[in-house]
Write a protein that holds these residues in place. Structure first.
Motif, PDB file in Angstrom:
ATOM      1  N   VAL A  56       3.769  -0.215  -0.272  1.00 37.92           N
ATOM      2  CA  VAL A  56       3.302  -0.638  -1.594  1.00 37.92           C
ATOM      3  C   VAL A  56       2.692   0.576  -2.278  1.00 37.92           C
ATOM      4  CG1 VAL A  56       1.604  -2.008  -2.881  1.00 37.92           C
ATOM      5  CG2 VAL A  56       2.904  -3.059  -1.038  1.00 37.92           C
ATOM      6  N   LEU A  57       3.097   0.814  -3.518  1.00 37.88           N
ATOM      7  CA  LEU A  57       2.544   1.888  -4.328  1.00 37.88           C
ATOM      8  C   LEU A  57       1.817   1.265  -5.511  1.00 37.88           C
ATOM      9  CD1 LEU A  57       2.309   4.887  -5.251  1.00 37.88           C
ATOM     10  CD2 LEU A  57       4.535   4.577  -6.388  1.00 37.88           C
ATOM     11  N   ILE A  58       0.520   1.585  -5.663  1.00 34.29           N
ATOM     12  CA  ILE A  58      -0.244   1.097  -6.812  1.00 34.29           C
ATOM     13  C   ILE A  58      -0.359   2.230  -7.824  1.00 34.29           C
ATOM     14  CG2 ILE A  58      -2.377   0.035  -7.607  1.00 34.29           C
ATOM     15  CD1 ILE A  58      -2.981  -0.849  -4.804  1.00 34.29           C
ATOM     16  N   VAL A  59       0.034   1.943  -9.074  1.00 33.69           N
ATOM     17  CA  VAL A  59      -0.064   2.947 -10.135  1.00 33.69           C
ATOM     18  C   VAL A  59      -0.689   2.310 -11.376  1.00 33.69           C
ATOM     19  CG1 VAL A  59       1.919   4.251  -9.280  1.00 33.69           C
ATOM     20  CG2 VAL A  59       2.274   2.471 -11.007  1.00 33.69           C
ATOM     21  N   GLY A  60      -1.070   3.157 -12.335  1.00 35.90           N
ATOM     22  CA  GLY A  60      -1.721   2.684 -13.550  1.00 35.90           C
ATOM     23  C   GLY A  60      -3.229   2.811 -13.446  1.00 35.90           C
ATOM     24  N   GLY A  61      -3.900   2.758 -14.598  1.00 41.70           N
ATOM     25  CA  GLY A  61      -5.336   3.000 -14.643  1.00 41.70           C
ATOM     26  C   GLY A  61      -6.159   2.095 -13.759  1.00 41.70           C
ATOM     27  N   VAL A  62      -5.796   0.810 -13.658  1.00 46.95           N
ATOM     28  CA  VAL A  62      -6.537  -0.120 -12.806  1.00 46.95           C
ATOM     29  C   VAL A  62      -6.284   0.183 -11.332  1.00 46.95           C
ATOM     30  CG1 VAL A  62      -6.959  -2.581 -12.294  1.00 46.95           C
ATOM     31  CG2 VAL A  62      -6.429  -1.871 -14.625  1.00 46.95           C
ATOM     32  N   GLY A  63      -5.215   0.938 -11.062  1.00 47.49           N
ATOM     33  CA  GLY A  63      -4.842   1.243  -9.683  1.00 47.49           C
ATOM     34  C   GLY A  63      -5.849   2.070  -8.917  1.00 47.49           C
ATOM     35  N   CYS A  64      -6.776   2.750  -9.626  1.00 44.84           N
ATOM     36  CA  CYS A  64      -7.777   3.527  -8.893  1.00 44.84           C
ATOM     37  C   CYS A  64      -9.017   2.688  -8.552  1.00 44.84           C
ATOM     38  CB  CYS A  64      -8.168   4.790  -9.658  1.00 44.84           C
ATOM     39  SG  CYS A  64      -8.730   4.523 -11.339  1.00 44.84           S
ATOM     40  N   ASN A  65      -8.998   1.394  -8.863  1.00 46.17           N
ATOM     41  CA  ASN A  65     -10.096   0.506  -8.483  1.00 46.17           C
ATOM     42  C   ASN A  65     -10.139   0.373  -6.959  1.00 46.17           C
ATOM     43  OD1 ASN A  65     -11.329  -2.218  -7.773  1.00 46.17           O
ATOM     44  ND2 ASN A  65     -11.767  -2.153  -9.962  1.00 46.17           N
ATOM     45  N   GLU A  66     -11.273   0.716  -6.372  1.00 54.25           N
ATOM     46  CA  GLU A  66     -11.385   0.742  -4.910  1.00 54.25           C
ATOM     47  C   GLU A  66     -11.264  -0.648  -4.297  1.00 54.25           C
ATOM     48  OE1 GLU A  66     -15.054   2.714  -4.135  1.00 54.25           O
ATOM     49  OE2 GLU A  66     -14.291   4.693  -4.707  1.00 54.25           O
ATOM     50  N   ARG A  67     -11.754  -1.664  -4.993  1.00 53.48           N
ATOM     51  CA  ARG A  67     -11.661  -3.021  -4.452  1.00 53.48           C
ATOM     52  C   ARG A  67     -10.219  -3.502  -4.448  1.00 53.48           C
ATOM     53  NH1 ARG A  67     -12.375  -6.469  -0.699  1.00 53.48           N
ATOM     54  NH2 ARG A  67     -12.523  -8.654  -1.365  1.00 53.48           N
ATOM     55  N   LEU A  68      -9.465  -3.216  -5.491  1.00 52.99           N
ATOM     56  CA  LEU A  68      -8.056  -3.580  -5.501  1.00 52.99           C
ATOM     57  C   LEU A  68      -7.318  -2.883  -4.366  1.00 52.99           C
ATOM     58  CD1 LEU A  68      -5.509  -4.859  -6.704  1.00 52.99           C
ATOM     59  CD2 LEU A  68      -5.407  -2.954  -8.337  1.00 52.99           C
ATOM     60  N   GLN A  69      -7.599  -1.613  -4.168  1.00 53.79           N
ATOM     61  CA  GLN A  69      -6.954  -0.887  -3.076  1.00 53.79           C
ATOM     62  C   GLN A  69      -7.324  -1.479  -1.717  1.00 53.79           C
ATOM     63  OE1 GLN A  69      -7.447   3.364  -3.273  1.00 53.79           O
ATOM     64  NE2 GLN A  69      -6.803   3.509  -5.408  1.00 53.79           N
ATOM     65  N   GLN A  70      -8.581  -1.881  -1.556  1.00 51.84           N
ATOM     66  CA  GLN A  70      -9.021  -2.470  -0.283  1.00 51.84           C
ATOM     67  C   GLN A  70      -8.308  -3.792  -0.009  1.00 51.84           C
ATOM     68  OE1 GLN A  70     -13.156  -3.566  -0.224  1.00 51.84           O
ATOM     69  NE2 GLN A  70     -13.138  -4.158   1.928  1.00 51.84           N
ATOM     70  N   MET A  71      -8.242  -4.657  -1.020  1.00 53.03           N
ATOM     71  CA  MET A  71      -7.576  -5.947  -0.848  1.00 53.03           C
ATOM     72  C   MET A  71      -6.096  -5.760  -0.554  1.00 53.03           C
ATOM     73  SD  MET A  71      -9.494  -8.064  -3.916  1.00 53.03           S
ATOM     74  CE  MET A  71      -8.599  -9.605  -3.678  1.00 53.03           C
ATOM     75  N   MET A  72      -5.457  -4.823  -1.248  1.00 58.13           N
ATOM     76  CA  MET A  72      -4.042  -4.574  -1.020  1.00 58.13           C
ATOM     77  C   MET A  72      -3.815  -3.975   0.367  1.00 58.13           C
ATOM     78  SD  MET A  72      -1.192  -5.080  -2.669  1.00 58.13           S
ATOM     79  CE  MET A  72      -1.589  -5.046  -4.427  1.00 58.13           C
ATOM     80  N   ARG A  73      -4.718  -3.092   0.797  1.00 57.14           N
ATOM     81  CA  ARG A  73      -4.578  -2.466   2.111  1.00 57.14           C
ATOM     82  C   ARG A  73      -4.650  -3.512   3.223  1.00 57.14           C
ATOM     83  NH1 ARG A  73      -7.936   1.086   1.354  1.00 57.14           N
ATOM     84  NH2 ARG A  73      -6.506   2.788   0.848  1.00 57.14           N
ATOM     85  N   GLU A  74      -5.560  -4.465   3.082  1.00 54.47           N
ATOM     86  CA  GLU A  74      -5.681  -5.527   4.093  1.00 54.47           C
ATOM     87  C   GLU A  74      -4.394  -6.335   4.176  1.00 54.47           C
ATOM     88  OE1 GLU A  74      -9.138  -7.713   2.944  1.00 54.47           O
ATOM     89  OE2 GLU A  74     -10.534  -6.116   3.530  1.00 54.47           O
ATOM     90  N   MET A  75      -3.784  -6.617   3.034  1.00 54.92           N
ATOM     91  CA  MET A  75      -2.543  -7.389   3.031  1.00 54.92           C
ATOM     92  C   MET A  75      -1.406  -6.614   3.684  1.00 54.92           C
ATOM     93  SD  MET A  75       0.640  -7.639   1.372  1.00 54.92           S
ATOM     94  CE  MET A  75       0.528  -7.012  -0.299  1.00 54.92           C
ATOM     95  N   VAL A  76      -1.222  -5.345   3.280  1.00 59.01           N
ATOM     96  CA  VAL A  76      -0.072  -4.594   3.801  1.00 59.01           C
ATOM     97  C   VAL A  76      -0.230  -4.297   5.290  1.00 59.01           C
ATOM     98  CG1 VAL A  76       0.461  -3.590   1.545  1.00 59.01           C
ATOM     99  CG2 VAL A  76      -0.989  -2.327   3.129  1.00 59.01           C
ATOM    100  N   GLU A  77      -1.462  -4.089   5.748  1.00 63.91           N
ATOM    101  CA  GLU A  77      -1.663  -3.827   7.171  1.00 63.91           C
ATOM    102  C   GLU A  77      -1.347  -5.051   8.012  1.00 63.91           C
ATOM    103  OE1 GLU A  77      -5.602  -2.252   7.511  1.00 63.91           O
ATOM    104  OE2 GLU A  77      -4.998  -0.226   6.881  1.00 63.91           O
ATOM    105  N   GLU A  78      -1.625  -6.236   7.474  1.00 62.00           N
ATOM    106  CA  GLU A  78      -1.254  -7.457   8.188  1.00 62.00           C
ATOM    107  C   GLU A  78       0.259  -7.586   8.321  1.00 62.00           C
ATOM    108  OE1 GLU A  78      -3.000 -10.747   6.170  1.00 62.00           O
ATOM    109  OE2 GLU A  78      -5.055 -10.271   6.811  1.00 62.00           O
ATOM    110  N   ARG A  79       0.979  -6.973   7.402  1.00 62.32           N
ATOM    111  CA  ARG A  79       2.443  -6.998   7.435  1.00 62.32           C
ATOM    112  C   ARG A  79       3.022  -5.791   8.161  1.00 62.32           C
ATOM    113  NH1 ARG A  79       4.888 -10.499   3.968  1.00 62.32           N
ATOM    114  NH2 ARG A  79       6.772  -9.209   4.030  1.00 62.32           N
ATOM    115  N   GLY A  80       2.166  -4.917   8.675  1.00 59.25           N
ATOM    116  CA  GLY A  80       2.639  -3.709   9.336  1.00 59.25           C
ATOM    117  C   GLY A  80       3.219  -2.697   8.374  1.00 59.25           C
ATOM    118  N   ALA A  81       2.755  -2.745   7.139  1.00 58.03           N
ATOM    119  CA  ALA A  81       3.280  -1.862   6.093  1.00 58.03           C
ATOM    120  C   ALA A  81       2.237  -0.807   5.723  1.00 58.03           C
ATOM    121  CB  ALA A  81       3.687  -2.683   4.869  1.00 58.03           C
TER     122      ALA A  81
END
Length: 336
Positions: free
Chosen positions: A257-282
């Motif tokens: 998963v690649l997050i881009v755009g101004g909101v993409g540098c939000n640390e909480r969004l990155q944390q939530m996305m990281r938890e999801m992708v790690e559960e999928r082995g991504a």
């Protein structure tokens, strides 16, 4: 070696960057900041860009230590974006291309975010979440197009955050979204808000109307703090984005998963996305504010890719458009 200069000015960030074969030589930015509680109007934003673009251009050339003779192509944002700021910057890019006798390349702003993200993170073929003040899309590449799998059906997530920041009279320096993020870190109480996912699409306008309506009542009644409201808004919006991104990943069989755009540098969004992708082995690919927030280097990088694959824009087609969808662009620089 191919050296490209990129001009960006689709919203309140004016940026000029220079890229040489995947290396960022310079990336200069100047932001138009309005008083708390106010947004930025197209006419005033365009004036800001006109006032500062020559000094930004000089600084970009100086930082890169290159001369106009060393530039191979001039790239500019064709759209999407705000009309007046886009035109103000495009006029300078057109003028520079003629003065320097260089070919010009018209770049899609959304594609530029994706290509810069791929360059910086090394992502190969990711599912892309593009989140900014003007756009919200889940994107994947297939057969020479960036295909939109889901998007907002009304306002963008960044616009939702910015408009709530105005309700709270938060500062626009460095950005309203950043200041909401900092307040959300201190929030302790979750206020339930509408959760609007419609298939692969999302809707934010109803959530904004709801939180605007209850904000003053709950604050006056002592039921919550401004920090609680910021926390609740972020958690709700970002959960929606993670949900549709995961669904797109499952459909595409993606492991990035690649997050881009101004909101993409939000640390909480990155944390939530990281938890999801790690559960999928991504793997999560994300960048910081240098490249998430609108900048000239991303326009240069996308233009570099286009120019290197043989794309040049005829001068009589170097216009701008406020609406220029991601999937309109024929991607000639990637395998089908």
């Amino acid at each position: 070696m191919v050296t490209a200069i990129g001009f960006e000015g689709s919203a309140n960030k004016l940026g000029i960057g220079i890229i040489r074969d995947g290396k960022v030589l310079s990336n200069v930015r100047h932001t138009y900041i309005t008083p708390p509680g106010q947004g930025f109007q197209p006419r005033d934003t365009a004036k800001h860009h006109r006032d500062h673009i020559l000094s930004v251009l000089r600084k970009a050339l100086d930082n890169a230590d290159v001369t106009p003779d060393e530039i191979d192509c001039v790239c500019y944002t064709k759209g999407p974006g705000m009309g007046a700021p886009l035109v103000a910057v495009a006029i300078v890019a057109r003028t520079v291309a003629q003065l320097w006798n260089k070919p010009i390349v018209a770049v899609n702003h959304c594609i530029a975010h994706i290509e810069m993200g791929r360059l910086v993170t090394g992502a190969d073929n990711p599912t892309v979440l593009y989140v900014s003040g003007g756009n919200t899309q889940v994107i994947a590449y297939l057969m020479n197009r960036y295909r939109i799998f889901g998007e907002t059906i009304d306002i963008a997530v960044g616009n939702c955050l910015d408009r709530f920041a105005r309700v709270l009279k938060l500062s626009n320096d460095p950005s309203p979204g950043y200041n909401i993020e900092q307040m959300a870190k201190r929030g302790k109480k979750f206020i339930e808000l509408p959760y609007t996912v419609k298939g692969m699409d999302v809707s934010f306008s109803g959530i904004l109307s709801y939180i605007e309506d209850i904000a003053q009542k709950k604050l006056d009644g002592g039921e919550c703090t401004p920090e609680d409201l910021c926390f609740s808004l972020q958690e709700t919006l970002f959960a929606m984005l993670v949900e549709i991104t995961e669904r797109a990943m499952a459909h595409c069989g993606s492991n990035e998963v690649l997050i881009v755009g101004g909101v993409g540098c939000n640390e909480r969004l990155q944390q939530m996305m990281r938890e999801m992708v790690e559960e999928r082995g991504a793997t999560l690919c994300a960048t910081d504010e240098r490249y998430c927030i609108d900048n000239g280097a991303m326009i240069a990088q996308a233009g570099w890719e286009m120019f290197s694959s043989g794309q040049v824009t005829p001068f009589n087609e170097t216009w701008c458009t406020q609406r220029y969808r991601t999937d309109e662009v024929l991607v000639t620089w990637r395998d089908g």
